[in-house]
Write an enzyme that holds these catalytic residues in place. Structure first.
Site, PDB file in Angstrom:
ATOM      1  N   GLN A  12      -8.523  15.914  12.981  1.00 18.05           N
ATOM      2  CA  GLN A  12      -8.150  15.781  11.568  1.00 18.05           C
ATOM      3  C   GLN A  12      -9.092  14.821  10.838  1.00 18.05           C
ATOM      4  OE1 GLN A  12      -3.474  15.929  12.573  1.00 18.05           O
ATOM      5  NE2 GLN A  12      -3.850  15.589  10.406  1.00 18.05           N
TER       6      GLN A  12
ATOM      7  N   ARG B 173       3.614  15.110   9.258  1.00 14.88           N
ATOM      8  CA  ARG B 173       3.739  15.669   7.901  1.00 14.88           C
ATOM      9  C   ARG B 173       4.277  14.661   6.892  1.00 14.88           C
ATOM     10  NH1 ARG B 173       4.086  21.907   6.697  1.00 14.88           N
ATOM     11  NH2 ARG B 173       3.517  21.783   4.530  1.00 14.88           N
ATOM     12  N   CYS B 174       3.693  13.461   6.954  1.00 14.53           N
ATOM     13  CA  CYS B 174       4.061  12.481   5.934  1.00 14.53           C
ATOM     14  C   CYS B 174       2.966  11.442   5.893  1.00 14.53           C
ATOM     15  CB  CYS B 174       5.385  11.799   6.258  1.00 14.53           C
ATOM     16  SG  CYS B 174       5.355  10.814   7.749  1.00 14.53           S
TER      17      CYS B 174
ATOM     18  N   GLU C 100       3.066  16.943   2.042  1.00 14.26           N
ATOM     19  CA  GLU C 100       4.015  16.244   2.903  1.00 14.26           C
ATOM     20  C   GLU C 100       5.328  15.915   2.209  1.00 14.26           C
ATOM     21  OE1 GLU C 100       1.203  13.216   3.900  1.00 14.26           O
ATOM     22  OE2 GLU C 100       0.576  14.283   5.701  1.00 14.26           O
TER      23      GLU C 100
END
Lengths: 809, 284
Positions: free
Chosen positions: A240, A387-388, A763
């Site tokens: 990522q 996802r945040c 997110e």
């Protein structure tokens, strides 16, 4: 000429710029199985490496015998810590300032830990070799509970205890116990205690946000290829943050950074799981250097769930105070954070608990204090932001549960309690008690729109009737109304306070306009499915007046893309998106000079209009961006260098603060514990909207992962440290069957400091969704005395709640 | 998730299958759809040096509906069951059950024969076959024999089938009356937290006959004769339902797992059975 008869609206539409629901350009290959993922890569002579993993959660490694494994046809080598030690690579630094064993150095600290790396001609031989590596273990006491860990005599990390028994400071200051990692504080302790002591009402609650896992469909993996002739290492992987990986690989291997090329090809979802550096990367690189051949390492599903980067595992205790009328006066939060055997959290270095200090939420809370204790246990390392943005799900879950508990304490409607305490529109920019400056917001408008759309009062009336019917024996189903209002903090971040291992968290974009009026733009980020190739082209189309369809977006190759910190924490649009706009504006500035020259007027006498520069007051005299691009390369213009290129490195002045209002309506079968989601309404305000279709897709995906976490998804351990949920049979990944129809909605409150006003959205739905689903379950039982129950709300835990409340009697 | 090396065979007749089984004993396993066995091999929990694929055989993929019975070949898939209109007309409980197994991809491969022969207590077809009083035809070196589904299961993965026998056919007496297969699961693709198969007939408003079997609540499927008998002669009122549930609870022996503790499973088993009986009765 065609341009002359085209209306301005047509020209805008032709660009497919910002605000257009342009179809995703990536999907043609993804939907046809033509993506190029790391495991699709096949190189001549490529070898395959895989791990011998520990079956124990805590044990001494007495001996490792590789003799039989090396006899397997096709097995070439078995690496152990002893082989890596001379290179100084048996341990590696973590993103959190700790260090982590690459291969077991005398002991193992969690089930599944990497013990030896078998290198073979193919993955089948490697698997057979793994079976034959004989490891003798001497079992040690296992600690899976962080509270027990802080009381235990058992030392998990002998390497962090001095010879005289003293405790050297950790990366984040003094440590209280040999299994303690750090204490991190924000806000004012004494004033908060005072406010709580003097308050009319104080609500206290303890909650556990369970350990779970991002579980991307594609697991982690890499291919390392050391070219011994030119000394260059190429590393393809599911990264990522490819540039950060290049720098880290250079720092720990000693290979000069220009000799390392990191490539992230297509990535099948990341959700935080692919931010960190894993032993598989190091071992693949070493194996390639040793053998001179490319080496591939790919996790299987169980490896992924059991060993690489979990999320959450926060034990949170809150106290919230208010006046009798419901105005919140203070908030106290303590977290005991279970980090597993090594502290490998992926947070900006100065924030060992991420942005947990956004836990005052969307509310005007004048006084607050947060204290987080990080603790070692015999569980896998990680602690990524699934996802945040960094630990924001934990923060928002905490405050949205505390609000509900306070509402119970005050005997007040939870929607009204939120309304009373929202930060008001005119208070922005708003400095919260725990330090952040919220850039913008209009919470009341969003909340009122949400409640009106779902007919909140009608729902409450229906719920009251349902309770009556239940008590009268007419139904066995209860109805829950889940509310949540969240503020995210994304777009890390300003280099003045955000870095990872010293790498500033700016991002970048480089644009080259081609002579015929098309372009390529490269960014420091990397899409894992978010649709960057689609949306970034739209930003540029609007900025530089060339159609999005004529703009290629490229990311993920460190030899070609400008340096950037990658994609996580919803930072791509807030940071790289801003860099894209700024680079586009540099292109436009030069184009303006070229246009003026071509039109034989002064620079200030032309103005930009959609896809062209026109002479002010004479719109029939113009040069399109396409004309200008051609001239830039092919016409000698006095005082202007040939070419049309620009690069921008963007250091954001602040974070962005997307927000949203969610409502979930759920029916719960009291006898089986089965919840049924009747309705889910999600209003998101992500500022300027670049591609509404992609936003909607992101919201659907984020909500689905929120549903998963709230209703069943967990990494559970037994007392011996065995992972109980290591396959997709037990680890809950929802399918279309389990997912309801989502209703999406929006308001638009642009970020005042972002070049295009965008805030990021990928997110938000996860952050806001988890408490919304959870609150719906809890709300169903509120009329029967429920105050709080921990997630995940799977069938048996919901049943247990009903059972404890006497609803089965 | 990579199996140990194995020899793969695809014989074209049953004699070839039996010969391989005799030669390799318990080192050999037959495979129909492979959706239970292959994952176990990949996890290296099943060690199968000799894998015999039955897909080369003919004559095991038919569904035959006679006047008094149904015959289902071992290689018939769950999807075949769902799509067979003739079968749905005479024994709709088969379709209702098959639709609750796994997902369409698995059902396209997974077979009835594999499902009943493997002895996995989580499989749905064994309980259903006990409810329907089916029998399984086993072929071995000494020829054919039939074993009742209700006598087939001994423990988890332990059945009356000998190592050198192959389950070839499932025979089901034509069911009568109302039916229901009620299953609670955590998600698509999951085994049952609790499931109940019920077949019931009535004379006037009185239950004439009933058959009840439970899935994934013991180390084998559980045919509960006591629960079935508790319904016969009643009008399926509250008392009868409670008696059946109570009798069933005496026959099952669930264990705690990620689906929940024993108390929860017992409670849900009762709820599921009650609902299955009520639904079956409404269709009787």
């Amino acid at each position: 000429m065609k341009d002359e008869i085209e209306s301005r609206d047509d020209r805008v539409a032709n660009l497919k710029g910002m605000g257009c629901s342009r179809k995703r350009v990536e999907d043609a290959r993804f939907t046809q199985g033509k993506g190029n993922y790391v495991d699709d890569l096949k190189l001549d002579g490529m070898l395959f490496g895989d791990f011998v993993r520990s079956p124990y959660a805590h044990a001494r490694v007495v001996s490792i015998n590789t003799e039989e494994a090396l006899k397997v046809p096709g097995v070439l080598a078995v690496l152990t810590a002893a082989d890596l030690e001379p290179l100084g690579l048996h341990w590696m630094p973590t993103l959190a300032g700790d260090k982590q064993m690459v291969l077991a150095d005398g002991k193992v600290l969690f089930q599944g830990q990497e013990v030896a790396f078998v290198v073979a001609e193919d993955r089948y031989a490697a698997a057979d070799g793994i079976e034959l590596v004989e490891v003798e273990y001497d079992e040690l006491p296992v600690i899976v509970d962080p509270f027990e860990s802080l009381k235990s005599d058992v030392v998990l990390r002998e390497d962090l205890v001095a010879e005289d028994g003293g405790l050297p400071d950790g990366a984040h200051g003094p440590r209280k116990h040999h299994n303690h990692i750090f204490t991190w504080e924000a806000g004012d302790k004494e004033p908060t205690e005072q406010v709580l002591a003097e308050a009319d009402v104080v609500a206290t609650e303890t909650m556990y946000y369970h350990r779970t896992h991002p579980c991307p469909l594609e697991t982690c993996g890499c291919v390392a290829s050391m070219d011994k002739v030119n000394g260059k290492l190429t590393l393809w992987g599911t990264f990522q943050a490819p540039h950060a990986i290049r720098t880290v690989v250079s720092l720990i291997s000693g290979i000069e950074e220009h000799n390392i090329r990191v490539i992230s090809p297509d990535i099948g979802g990341g959700f935080g799981n692919k931010v960190g550096a894993y032993p598989g990367y190091v071992c693949s690189v070493v194996a390639s250097i040793v053998t001179g051949k490319p080496v591939k390492w790919i996790e299987d599903r169980m490896d992924n769930l059991m060993t690489t980067a979990f999320a959450r595992d926060y034990h949170m205790t809150g106290r919230i105070s208010a006046t009798k009328e419901g105005k919140i006066t203070g908030l106290h939060c303590h977290v005991t954070a279970d980090h597993g055997g090594f502290d490998a959290c992926a947070d900006p270095t100065k924030f060992p608990a991420g942005f947990m200090n956004i836990c005052t939420g969307s509310y005007d809370i004048p006084t607050a204090y947060l204290e987080v204790d990080g603790v070692y246990t015999n569980k896998a390392p990680g602690g990524v932001s699934y996802r945040c943005s960094f630990r924001v799900t934990e923060a928002v879950y905490f405050i949205e549960r505390m609000i509900e508990v306070l509402a119970i304490e005050l005997n007040m409607d939870a929607a009204e309690l939120r309304r009373i305490n929202f930060i008001k529109k005119e208070q922005f920019p708003y400095t919260a008690a725990l330090g952040w400056e919220y850039d913008s917001g209009d919470y009341h408008t969003a909340w009122d729109k949400a409640l009106k759309t779902v007919d909140y009062d009608g729902l409450r009336a229906e719920q009251a009737q349902r309770v009556e019917d239940f008590k009268a024996g007419k139904t066995r189903k209860l109805m829950g109304i889940g509310l949540s209002f969240f503020t995210e903090i994304v777009g890390a971040g300003p280099v003045k306070n955000c870095d990872i291992l010293g790498l500033g968290m700016f991002d970048s974009c480089e644009i080259r306009i081609h002579p015929t009026g098309s372009a390529i733009a490269r960014l420091g980020t990397i899409s894992q499915g978010q649709g960057h190739a689609t949306t970034f082209a739209q930003i540029l189309a609007s900025e530089i007046g060339l159609p999005a369809d004529s703009i290629t977006i490229e990311e993920g190759d460190t030899d070609t893309a400008p340096y950037g910190l990658g994609t996580y924490g919803s930072r791509s649009t807030p940071v790289a998106g801003a860099a894209t706009a700024m680079a586009g504006r540099k292109i436009r500035a030069k184009a303006q000079m070229i246009a003026a020259y071509l039109l034989e007027v002064h620079d200030n006498d032309v103005e930009f209009d959609v896809d062209r520069f026109v002479v002010k007051g004479a719109p029939e005299r113009f040069k399109t961006m396409k004309d200008i691009a051609f001239a830039a390369y092919n016409q000698a213009i006095p005082g202007i260098e040939p070419g049309l290129e620009a690069v921008s490195y963007y250091d954001p002045p602040n974070m962005t603060y997307p927000f949203g209002a969610y409502v979930c309506v759920m029916d719960i079968d009291v006898d089986t514990g089965v919840p049924e989601i009747r309705r889910f309404y999600a209003l998101d305000d992500c500022g300027t909207r670049i591609n509404p279709m992609i936003i909607e897709g992101q919201v659907h995906g984020g909500l689905t992962e929120a549903l998963a976490v709230a209703l069943g998804q967990e990494i559970a351990y037994d007392d011996m440290g065995n992972v109980k949920t290591g396959t997709l049979m037990d680890f809950f990944l929802p399918t279309a069957w389990e997912v309801p129809n989502y209703e999406t909605d929006f308001t638009v409150t642009p970020s005042p400091h972002h070049p295009i006003g965008a805030k990021g959205v990928g997110e938000s739905p996860h952050v806001g969704g988890v408490p919304c689903f959870s609150n719906a379950v809890q709300d169903a039982f509120r009329p029967f005395g429920n105050r709080h129950t921990n997630m995940p709300h799977d069938h048996w835990r919901i049943w247990q709640t009903a059972n404890k409340l006497g609803l089965h009697d | 998730m990579i199996p140990a090396a194995f020899e793969y065979y695809r014989p074209s007749d049953m004699a070839g299958v039996i010969a391989l089984l005799e030669e390799h004993g318990d080192d050999a396993r037959v495979m129909a759809g492979g959706h239970s066995l292959i994952p176990m091999m990949k996890l290296r929990m099943a060690d199968v040096p000799h894998l015999i694929d039955l897909q080369g055989l003919s004559g095991l993929s038919d569904i035959t509906v006679d006047t008094d019975s149904i015959r289902i070949g071992a290689l018939v898939t769950q999807t075949d069951i769902i799509r067979h209109e003739g079968l749905a007309a005479v024994a709709p409980i088969l379709r209702e059950t098959a639709l609750q197994i796994a997902d369409p991809q698995v059902r396209n491969m997974g077979t009835v024969g594999g499902n009943v022969a493997n002895g996995d207590p989580g499989n749905d077809m064994p309980g259903l076959m006990q409810c329907l009083n089916a029998s399984f035809t086993l072929v071995g070196p000494d020829g054919e024999r039939d074993v009742a589904a209700r006598a087939f299961y001994e423990a988890a993965y332990m059945t009356a089938r000998e190592d050198d026998e192959v389950l070839t056919t499932v025979s089901i007496p034509l069911p009568e009356g109302g039916y229901a297969y009620e299953k609670q699961k955590r998600k698509i693709g999951d085994y049952a937290t609790a499931a109940a198969a019920v077949q019931i007939t009535k004379t006037g408003e009185i239950c004439a006959a009933a058959s009840i079997a439970m899935t994934n609540l013991s180390d084998t499927p559980v045919f509960s004769e006591a629960a079935s008998m508790a319904l016969v002669g009643t009008s399926i009122d509250g008392t009868a339902l409670s008696a059946a549930v109570s009798a069933m609870l005496g026959d099952i022996d669930p264990t705690e797992d990620n689906r929940g503790p024993v108390a929860f499973k017992n409670h849900v088993a009762g709820v599921i059975l009650r609902r299955a009986i009520e639904r079956a009765w409404s269709r009787a």
